[in-house]
Design a protein around this motif. Structure first.
Motif, PDB file in Angstrom:
ATOM      1  N   ASN A 353       0.894  -1.294  -0.135  1.00  0.00           N
ATOM      2  CA  ASN A 353      -0.031   0.129  -0.055  1.00  0.00           C
ATOM      3  C   ASN A 353       0.742   1.244   0.046  1.00  0.00           C
ATOM      4  O   ASN A 353       1.748   1.363   0.677  1.00  0.00           O
ATOM      5  N   ARG A 354       0.229   2.253  -0.828  1.00  0.00           N
ATOM      6  CA  ARG A 354       0.847   3.676  -0.744  1.00  0.00           C
ATOM      7  C   ARG A 354      -0.456   4.463  -1.011  1.00  0.00           C
ATOM      8  O   ARG A 354      -1.096   4.344  -1.833  1.00  0.00           O
ATOM      9  N   LEU A 355      -0.808   5.333  -0.015  1.00  0.00           N
ATOM     10  CA  LEU A 355      -2.166   6.269   0.024  1.00  0.00           C
ATOM     11  C   LEU A 355      -1.848   7.151  -1.399  1.00  0.00           C
ATOM     12  O   LEU A 355      -1.058   7.718  -1.601  1.00  0.00           O
ATOM     13  N   PHE A 356      -3.217   7.107  -2.039  1.00  0.00           N
ATOM     14  CA  PHE A 356      -3.143   7.851  -3.239  1.00  0.00           C
ATOM     15  C   PHE A 356      -3.497   9.256  -2.793  1.00  0.00           C
ATOM     16  O   PHE A 356      -4.349   9.517  -2.036  1.00  0.00           O
ATOM     17  N   ARG A 357      -2.603  10.190  -3.147  1.00  0.00           N
ATOM     18  CA  ARG A 357      -2.775  11.587  -2.943  1.00  0.00           C
ATOM     19  C   ARG A 357      -2.182  12.569  -3.995  1.00  0.00           C
ATOM     20  O   ARG A 357      -1.089  13.095  -3.954  1.00  0.00           O
ATOM     21  N   PRO A 358      -2.767  12.631  -5.204  1.00  0.00           N
ATOM     22  CA  PRO A 358      -2.410  13.366  -6.344  1.00  0.00           C
ATOM     23  C   PRO A 358      -2.615  14.780  -5.925  1.00  0.00           C
ATOM     24  O   PRO A 358      -3.302  15.332  -4.913  1.00  0.00           O
ATOM     25  N   ARG A 359      -1.963  15.743  -6.746  1.00  0.00           N
ATOM     26  CA  ARG A 359      -2.113  17.102  -6.852  1.00  0.00           C
ATOM     27  C   ARG A 359      -2.995  17.778  -7.845  1.00  0.00           C
ATOM     28  O   ARG A 359      -3.344  16.968  -8.671  1.00  0.00           O
ATOM     29  N   VAL A 360      -3.242  19.109  -8.040  1.00  0.00           N
ATOM     30  CA  VAL A 360      -4.002  19.555  -8.971  1.00  0.00           C
ATOM     31  C   VAL A 360      -3.099  20.806  -9.579  1.00  0.00           C
ATOM     32  O   VAL A 360      -2.112  21.256  -9.180  1.00  0.00           O
ATOM     33  N   LEU A 361      -3.750  21.061 -10.879  1.00  0.00           N
ATOM     34  CA  LEU A 361      -3.251  22.225 -11.339  1.00  0.00           C
ATOM     35  C   LEU A 361      -4.155  23.581 -11.370  1.00  0.00           C
ATOM     36  O   LEU A 361      -5.248  23.400 -11.776  1.00  0.00           O
ATOM     37  N   TYR A 362      -3.913  24.348 -10.457  1.00  0.00           N
ATOM     38  CA  TYR A 362      -4.478  25.420  -9.901  1.00  0.00           C
ATOM     39  C   TYR A 362      -5.031  26.461 -10.863  1.00  0.00           C
ATOM     40  O   TYR A 362      -4.102  26.861 -11.484  1.00  0.00           O
ATOM     41  N   THR A 363      -6.303  26.637 -11.139  1.00  0.00           N
ATOM     42  CA  THR A 363      -6.650  27.715 -12.192  1.00  0.00           C
ATOM     43  C   THR A 363      -7.479  28.929 -11.673  1.00  0.00           C
ATOM     44  O   THR A 363      -8.019  29.703 -12.373  1.00  0.00           O
ATOM     45  N   GLY A 364      -7.738  29.043 -10.161  1.00  0.00           N
ATOM     46  CA  GLY A 364      -8.283  29.885  -9.845  1.00  0.00           C
ATOM     47  C   GLY A 364      -7.511  31.093  -9.357  1.00  0.00           C
ATOM     48  O   GLY A 364      -6.467  31.280  -9.710  1.00  0.00           O
ATOM     49  N   PRO A 365      -8.211  32.191  -8.763  1.00  0.00           N
ATOM     50  CA  PRO A 365      -7.377  33.418  -8.333  1.00  0.00           C
ATOM     51  C   PRO A 365      -6.440  33.556  -7.396  1.00  0.00           C
ATOM     52  O   PRO A 365      -6.378  32.416  -6.694  1.00  0.00           O
ATOM     53  N   ARG A 366      -5.713  34.399  -7.312  1.00  0.00           N
ATOM     54  CA  ARG A 366      -4.592  34.586  -6.060  1.00  0.00           C
ATOM     55  C   ARG A 366      -4.548  36.018  -5.658  1.00  0.00           C
ATOM     56  O   ARG A 366      -4.994  37.122  -6.328  1.00  0.00           O
ATOM     57  N   GLY A 367      -4.423  36.115  -4.353  1.00  0.00           N
ATOM     58  CA  GLY A 367      -4.263  37.413  -3.823  1.00  0.00           C
ATOM     59  C   GLY A 367      -5.263  37.977  -3.299  1.00  0.00           C
ATOM     60  O   GLY A 367      -5.154  39.369  -3.042  1.00  0.00           O
ATOM     61  N   ASN A 368      -6.531  37.625  -3.580  1.00  0.00           N
ATOM     62  CA  ASN A 368      -7.536  38.122  -2.711  1.00  0.00           C
ATOM     63  C   ASN A 368      -7.597  38.565  -1.351  1.00  0.00           C
ATOM     64  O   ASN A 368      -6.775  37.783  -0.745  1.00  0.00           O
ATOM     65  N   LYS A 369      -7.931  39.507  -0.882  1.00  0.00           N
ATOM     66  CA  LYS A 369      -7.595  40.206   0.513  1.00  0.00           C
ATOM     67  C   LYS A 369      -8.972  40.405   1.121  1.00  0.00           C
ATOM     68  O   LYS A 369     -10.005  40.882   0.748  1.00  0.00           O
ATOM     69  N   VAL A 370      -9.280  39.671   2.200  1.00  0.00           N
ATOM     70  CA  VAL A 370     -10.459  39.913   2.948  1.00  0.00           C
ATOM     71  C   VAL A 370     -10.777  41.245   3.644  1.00  0.00           C
ATOM     72  O   VAL A 370     -11.675  41.782   3.634  1.00  0.00           O
ATOM     73  N   SER A 371      -9.630  41.807   3.948  1.00  0.00           N
ATOM     74  CA  SER A 371      -9.592  43.394   4.393  1.00  0.00           C
ATOM     75  C   SER A 371     -10.018  44.242   3.474  1.00  0.00           C
ATOM     76  O   SER A 371     -10.757  45.134   3.785  1.00  0.00           O
ATOM     77  N   GLN A 372      -9.832  43.821   2.317  1.00  0.00           N
ATOM     78  CA  GLN A 372     -10.286  44.967   1.065  1.00  0.00           C
ATOM     79  C   GLN A 372     -11.954  44.781   1.117  1.00  0.00           C
ATOM     80  O   GLN A 372     -12.590  45.677   0.889  1.00  0.00           O
ATOM     81  N   ILE A 373     -12.456  43.361   1.184  1.00  0.00           N
ATOM     82  CA  ILE A 373     -13.860  43.157   1.020  1.00  0.00           C
ATOM     83  C   ILE A 373     -14.475  43.906   2.114  1.00  0.00           C
ATOM     84  O   ILE A 373     -15.393  44.719   2.195  1.00  0.00           O
ATOM     85  N   ILE A 374     -13.760  43.855   3.366  1.00  0.00           N
ATOM     86  CA  ILE A 374     -14.549  44.546   4.528  1.00  0.00           C
ATOM     87  C   ILE A 374     -14.584  45.971   4.335  1.00  0.00           C
ATOM     88  O   ILE A 374     -15.634  46.934   4.662  1.00  0.00           O
ATOM     89  N   ALA A 375     -13.424  46.477   3.846  1.00  0.00           N
ATOM     90  CA  ALA A 375     -13.306  48.065   3.530  1.00  0.00           C
ATOM     91  C   ALA A 375     -14.368  48.583   2.629  1.00  0.00           C
ATOM     92  O   ALA A 375     -14.891  49.488   2.765  1.00  0.00           O
ATOM     93  N   ASP A 376     -14.506  47.826   1.681  1.00  0.00           N
ATOM     94  CA  ASP A 376     -15.427  48.101   0.451  1.00  0.00           C
ATOM     95  C   ASP A 376     -17.004  48.018   0.883  1.00  0.00           C
ATOM     96  O   ASP A 376     -17.610  48.754   0.514  1.00  0.00           O
ATOM     97  N   ASN A 377     -17.184  47.278   1.900  1.00  0.00           N
ATOM     98  CA  ASN A 377     -18.553  47.156   2.573  1.00  0.00           C
ATOM     99  C   ASN A 377     -18.758  48.324   3.819  1.00  0.00           C
ATOM    100  O   ASN A 377     -19.663  48.106   4.428  1.00  0.00           O
TER     101      ASN A 377
END
Length: 377
Positions: A353-377
């Protein structure tokens, strides 16, 4: 993670080592522990292949008798399973009933915590004996029909068909059903087997691994293809009607079920050739060759238009139909045959046995800031 290492659908990715089976596409051969599957299907019984897959070698005549006896001794489906199946809505698809039944069997295994090779071998025989009963009787229960128990005077293969059709199969029917079980018994690493090995790699039990395999097999792009093939044939009714149906689907760029297997894109599936031969023989014996010629016509059109060869499901579907198996049970029968291959893979996975644990090719955004969302609202 580089894009060069990304293979959509894991196509041609080597995921594990195995001594169980291999698809030699170039030589159009399916290797089962060193033997050609088609050679096995022509000359031996499904019971022989049970021994081959679970023990790594073909059984002797005495061992074959012992395997039949073990399957007979294990053929006592707990009443609790019947109660569970009876509680399902009548509209439940047989694959969903099968998934529920296989999962529930774990609760009736007194040595569930024992994951040794010997315990898993006993578990494999238990599943081999009980899954055909779940397949047949979940269908009968949903229709308000009486349960059909295996008969002590019939072979394991004959019993599997008898419990579905409620009639004793002829010698010819048993032989063709034996071939159906043989060609579905094992096929390297398709989606359902991969799913079972992934689950087993967490050190889950065999019931959990096979429950995941049932869920995978239900999909029309995997096990459900045989049902789809038969439904096309029944819809078309005639050779001319099937030709029109196939040409219409091709013109609309629709997938023709029974063609386009990822491994057999440009080579013949040797299992399909065996089932094609069986369909011809059955058609000749019955005096009704309509389904045979419908399949020939469809095969010729798809090869001319797309250059594709039929896979196993294309010819296995009408063979199962002529054996009296309801269309809804085609995929459950596929799973019942594949139990032995799945059990062999689960056992092998747990041994190395060896546990299957593949990775992904990430295509989503980066760098989003929670503080900016709070400030905008």
């Amino acid at each position: 993670m580089s894009i060069e290492s990304y293979k959509p659908g894991l196509e041609n990715v080597i995921a594990c080592e195995t001594s169980i089976s291999y698809l030699d596409v170039e030589h159009e051969e399916i290797v089962i522990r060193g033997y050609d599957l088609i050679d096995l299907a022509r000359q031996l019984s499904y019971v022989d292949v049970i021994g081959l897959l679970l023990d790594g070698r073909l059984p002797s005549p005495d061992e074959r008798v012992t395997i039949e006896q073990m399957l007979s001794e294990q053929a006592h489906l707990p009443e609790g399973i019947y109660a569970i199946l009876s509680s399902l809505p009548a509209s439940t698809h047989p694959m969903d009933a099968l998934r529920t039944g296989v999962s529930a069997l774990s609760g009736f295994d007194p040595e569930l915590a024992n994951a040794s090779v010997e315990a898993n071998r006993r578990r494999a025989f238990r599943l081999l004996a009980l899954v055909p009963q779940i397949v047949a009787n979940s269908y009968h229960i949903a229709r308000g029909e009486g349960l059909v128990q295996p008969r002590s005077d019939l072979s394991f293969v004959a019993n599997c068909l008898y419990m579905i059709t409620k009639r004793e199969p002829s010698a010819a029917e048993e032989r063709y059903y034996n071939q159906v079980l043989m060609v579905y018994c094992e096929h390297e690493l398709p989606n359902s087997t991969f799913a079972a090995r992934v689950i087993a790699s967490t050190q889950s039990d065999m019931y959990g691994a096979l429950t995941g395999a049932v869920a995978s097999l239900k999909g029309p792009l995997h096990g459900g293809a045989n049902e789809a093939v038969m439904n096309m044939l029944l819809e078309a009714q005639t050779v001319e009607g099937f030709e029109r149906l196939v040409r219409t689907k091709l013109a609309n760029k629709e997938k023709i079920m029974g063609f386009g297997h990822r491994v057999y894109m440009r080579k013949s599936d040797p299992r399909a050739l065996l089932m094609k031969e069986a369909l011809r023989e059955m058609s000749e014996a019955s005096g009704d060759d309509r389904l045979y010629h419908m399949c020939l016509a469809g095969e010729e059109i798809v090869r001319e238009e797309k250059g594709l060869f039929p896979n196993l499901d294309y010819y296995a579907a009408p063979v199962m139909h002529l054996l009296g198996i309801p269309v809804e049970l085609f995929t459950p029968v596929f799973f019942a045959a594949r139990v032995v291959g799945l059990a062999a893979h689960v056992t092998e996975q747990l041994e190395h046995n060896r546990l299957f644990r593949p990775r992904v090719l990430y295509t989503g955004p980066r760098g989003n800031k929670v503080s900016q969302i709070i400030a905008d609202n």
